[in-house]
Design a protein around this motif. Sequence first.
Motif, mmCIF file in Angstrom:
data_model
loop_
_atom_site.group_PDB
_atom_site.id
_atom_site.type_symbol
_atom_site.label_atom_id
_atom_site.label_comp_id
_atom_site.label_asym_id
_atom_site.label_seq_id
_atom_site.Cartn_x
_atom_site.Cartn_y
_atom_site.Cartn_z
ATOM 1 N N LEU A 31 0.828 -1.214 0.000
ATOM 2 C CA LEU A 31 0.000 0.000 0.000
ATOM 3 C C LEU A 31 0.859 1.260 0.000
ATOM 4 O O LEU A 31 0.565 2.219 -0.722
ATOM 5 N N TYR A 32 1.913 1.261 0.801
ATOM 6 C CA TYR A 32 2.788 2.426 0.838
ATOM 7 C C TYR A 32 3.462 2.635 -0.517
ATOM 8 O O TYR A 32 3.527 3.750 -1.024
ATOM 9 N N ALA A 33 3.946 1.547 -1.119
ATOM 10 C CA ALA A 33 4.591 1.652 -2.434
ATOM 11 C C ALA A 33 3.592 2.105 -3.503
ATOM 12 O O ALA A 33 3.928 2.916 -4.373
ATOM 13 N N ALA A 34 2.362 1.616 -3.419
ATOM 14 C CA ALA A 34 1.343 2.007 -4.396
ATOM 15 C C ALA A 34 1.005 3.483 -4.278
ATOM 16 O O ALA A 34 0.901 4.193 -5.298
ATOM 17 N N GLN A 35 0.833 3.975 -3.061
ATOM 18 C CA GLN A 35 0.512 5.399 -2.915
ATOM 19 C C GLN A 35 1.674 6.273 -3.358
ATOM 20 O O GLN A 35 1.473 7.331 -3.924
ATOM 21 N N LEU A 36 2.894 5.799 -3.117
ATOM 22 C CA LEU A 36 4.061 6.558 -3.553
ATOM 23 C C LEU A 36 4.111 6.617 -5.083
ATOM 24 O O LEU A 36 4.321 7.682 -5.666
ATOM 25 N N ALA A 37 3.882 5.483 -5.733
ATOM 26 C CA ALA A 37 3.902 5.440 -7.196
ATOM 27 C C ALA A 37 2.781 6.287 -7.789
ATOM 28 O O ALA A 37 3.003 7.035 -8.764
ATOM 29 N N LEU A 38 1.582 6.202 -7.217
ATOM 30 C CA LEU A 38 0.462 7.005 -7.733
ATOM 31 C C LEU A 38 0.713 8.498 -7.516
ATOM 32 O O LEU A 38 0.414 9.319 -8.388
ATOM 33 N N GLY A 39 1.240 8.846 -6.365
ATOM 34 C CA GLY A 39 1.546 10.252 -6.093
ATOM 35 C C GLY A 39 2.599 10.808 -7.036
ATOM 36 O O GLY A 39 2.531 11.963 -7.468
ATOM 37 N N LEU A 40 3.571 9.970 -7.385
ATOM 38 C CA LEU A 40 4.618 10.408 -8.311
ATOM 39 C C LEU A 40 4.120 10.440 -9.757
ATOM 40 O O LEU A 40 4.638 11.202 -10.569
ATOM 41 N N ALA A 41 3.124 9.629 -10.082
ATOM 42 C CA ALA A 41 2.624 9.568 -11.460
ATOM 43 C C ALA A 41 1.666 10.704 -11.798
ATOM 44 O O ALA A 41 1.494 11.034 -12.981
ATOM 45 N N TRP A 42 1.049 11.316 -10.811
ATOM 46 C CA TRP A 42 0.032 12.334 -11.097
ATOM 47 C C TRP A 42 0.629 13.554 -11.791
ATOM 48 O O TRP A 42 0.081 14.017 -12.785
ATOM 49 N N ALA A 43 1.711 14.084 -11.286
ATOM 50 C CA ALA A 43 2.269 15.324 -11.841
ATOM 51 C C ALA A 43 2.685 15.182 -13.301
ATOM 52 O O ALA A 43 2.328 16.045 -14.117
ATOM 53 N N PRO A 44 3.404 14.138 -13.695
ATOM 54 C CA PRO A 44 3.724 14.028 -15.124
ATOM 55 C C PRO A 44 2.479 13.863 -16.004
ATOM 56 O O PRO A 44 2.421 14.397 -17.101
ATOM 57 N N ALA A 45 1.490 13.118 -15.501
ATOM 58 C CA ALA A 45 0.286 12.892 -16.304
ATOM 59 C C ALA A 45 -0.515 14.175 -16.493
ATOM 60 O O ALA A 45 -1.008 14.446 -17.590
ATOM 61 N N VAL A 46 -0.641 14.968 -15.461
ATOM 62 C CA VAL A 46 -1.503 16.146 -15.532
ATOM 63 C C VAL A 46 -0.721 17.411 -15.861
ATOM 64 O O VAL A 46 -1.102 18.170 -16.763
ATOM 65 N N MET A 47 0.371 17.639 -15.163
ATOM 66 C CA MET A 47 1.089 18.905 -15.336
ATOM 67 C C MET A 47 1.893 18.930 -16.634
ATOM 68 O O MET A 47 2.044 19.978 -17.252
ATOM 69 N N PHE A 48 2.426 17.801 -17.063
ATOM 70 C CA PHE A 48 3.242 17.767 -18.270
ATOM 71 C C PHE A 48 2.406 17.407 -19.492
ATOM 72 O O PHE A 48 2.422 18.098 -20.496
#
Length: 184
Positions: A113-130
């Motif tokens: 769960l910790y690894a999943a939330q870390l990966a999802l949190g890191l994936a949001w910015a490139p998907a939306v901001m970039f």
Amino acid sequence: MDTQTLRQRFKNDTATTASAQPHDPAEKTTREKKRAMARRGLRSLAAAVSIPLLLSILSSVLSSSPTTHPSRTWRPPAWAIHASAAATSSLMGLAAWLVWAEGGMRSPGAVALYAAQLALGLAWAPAVMFAGAGRAGLVISVALVAVLAECSRRFRQVNRVAGDLVKACIAWGIFLAIVSYKIM
């Protein structure tokens, strides 16, 4: 007031002169063991907070776009989103460390769960901001909120403070979902 003699109180509350009683070698080794354990604890805390922080900063740098995407609606400035993402990832690192310190990270579910939330949190910015992908950002942020809710539940079983720290991250995930929805 007698200022000529220095008094020191020990655990058994007997006052003795500091120079009159030599320290017990067993006491010194116990003190050194406690000090070494405290150093290890501080090192692990520093790693638990700084690694997610550095990964979040790396994600922010990689998702920075030299051009701005035209936006039909209001969205917060990129620097505010990146700074808040770094703060929440550090907060999650602290919560995970609190759980780890009490032995709660021994189950593979908590680590996943910790690894999943870390990966999802890191994936949001490139998907939306970039990339400007609002739908992908909405899917990522909804999944992030679901994972964080489960993290909060599991962390709270081990350490109440850690479970409460995750609640601030849930609020951040909801805000990311709103931003993603507005971008769609």
